[in-house]
Design an enzyme around this catalytic site. Structure first.
Site, PDB file in Angstrom:
ATOM      1  N   CYS A 107       1.441  -8.722   0.267  1.00 18.87           N
ATOM      2  CA  CYS A 107       2.079  -8.049   1.512  1.00 18.87           C
ATOM      3  C   CYS A 107       0.781  -7.790   2.414  1.00 18.87           C
ATOM      4  CB  CYS A 107       2.497  -6.606   1.160  1.00 18.87           C
ATOM      5  SG  CYS A 107       3.093  -5.703   2.358  1.00 18.87           S
ATOM      6  N   CYS A 167       0.648  -4.375   4.170  1.00 18.42           N
ATOM      7  CA  CYS A 167       0.328  -3.286   3.261  1.00 18.42           C
ATOM      8  C   CYS A 167      -1.044  -3.404   2.967  1.00 18.42           C
ATOM      9  CB  CYS A 167       0.990  -3.190   1.828  1.00 18.42           C
ATOM     10  SG  CYS A 167       2.703  -3.485   1.813  1.00 18.42           S
ATOM     11  N   ASP A 168      -1.948  -4.559   2.966  1.00 15.42           N
ATOM     12  CA  ASP A 168      -2.995  -4.569   2.572  1.00 15.42           C
ATOM     13  C   ASP A 168      -4.163  -4.963   3.381  1.00 15.42           C
ATOM     14  OD1 ASP A 168      -2.192  -3.463  -0.067  1.00 15.42           O
ATOM     15  OD2 ASP A 168      -1.744  -5.370  -0.626  1.00 15.42           O
TER      16      ASP A 168
END
Length: 302
Positions: A127, A130-131
């Site tokens: 993701c 997300c990261d």
């Protein structure tokens, strides 16, 4: 009516079922929105010029709940039919329903190479939204050649100094518009005909081992993160042996999203021949809910 999975298909089904005045419970094991909750920008949903995926999922949930849909968080472990009803087994107890709509979506495939599991969350990611921000000004790798890989890879370049795109073929499968954006991005460098054979690092990703699938030549690549986007598999393992699916675990349905089991429907990425788009998943969910409402009317007096 019980709906299993809170992605776009499940949320649309919940809206239509609740507006039909059916008591509707939507079960989700993780986050509302499914895969779209991990997507930074959606720009092909009709009527919305551009929207954050997580926000769209939340809007869909609020809309359905406004009409009476209930949301429960549980992991579904199995189904069975009992006296004409469906019993849904979960880690939080059992539910009984006159009709069930399966909208569990799909999860990301993994490479299955040494180091992947140990370093997940420590530089191995599925993701970018997300990261990616954790790897500002570092060198990263993106694995895959489809829409997800290019979309997420482009997001990664907002933060990293360089993104190597590793693909096992010599051309991309992504849509033309995403290919054009990727090839025009100066931070992206493409590594063709190549696979990752292992991921190295103690407490964080430091290096990838690569192999050229044409020549067999092996090499290494120093990176601080690897973002993996090599397709999806449907969340239907708990249904194997219960209803008819293809080899990949996708459920066979007719045009009304009906499975071979009476009162059991499937919509979105879990079904055979899904377009795997937000708009088509929502359409599937609406279709399934309409037919499920008719099924209940036809088979139950109350």
């Amino acid at each position: 009516m019980v709906i299993i999975g809170a992605g776009p298909a499940g949320l649309a089904a919940g809206l239509y079922a609740a507006r039909a005045r059916r008591r509707t419970i939507l079960l989700e094991r993780n986050v509302t929105g499914g895969q779209i909750a991990l997507t930074s920008t959606i720009e092909n949903y009709p009527g919305l010029d551009e929207v954050n995926g997580f926000d769209l999922g939340q809007m869909m949930q609020r809309q359905a709940e406004k009409y009476g849909m209930e949301t429960g968080y549980a992991n579904v472990t199995g189904l069975e039919r009992r006296d004409g009803l469906h019993v849904i087994h979960t880690n939080e107890g059992d539910y009984t329903a006159k009709a069930v709509i399966l909208t569990g979506g799909a999860d990301y495939n993994r490479l299955g190479v040494p180091g992947e599991e140990q370093l997940t969350g420590k530089g191995v990611s599925y993701c970018a939204t997300c990261d990616a921000a954790f790897f500002k000004d570092q060198v990263a790798a993106v694995v895959g050649g489809g829409d997800a890989a290019m979309d997420e890879g482009l997001f990664v370049t907002r933060y990293v100094s360089k993104a190597y795109v590793i693909h096992r073929r010599d051309e991309l499968r992504a849509s033309k518009i995403l290919q054009e954006r990727a090839f025009a991005n100066p931070k992206m460098e493409f590594v063709w005909n190549t696979v990752v054979t292992s991921i190295e690092g103690d407490d964080a990703v430091t290096q990838l081992h690569l192999r050229n699938v044409i020549t067999g030549e092996e090499s290494t690549l120093d990176v601080g993160a690897i973002f993996i986007f090599i397709g999806l598999h449907p969340n239907t393992d708990y249904l194997r042996g219960y209803l008819r699916m293809d080899e990949g675990g996708h459920i066979y349905v007719n045009d009304w999203m009906e499975t071979e089991v009476p009162g059991l429907f499937a919509a979105g990425d879990v079904r055979v021949n899904s377009a795997r788009q937000v708009v088509s998943a929502a359409g599937d969910g609406a279709t399934a809910a309409i037919r499920a409402d008719h099924y209940i009317t036809d088979h139950f007096r109350d």
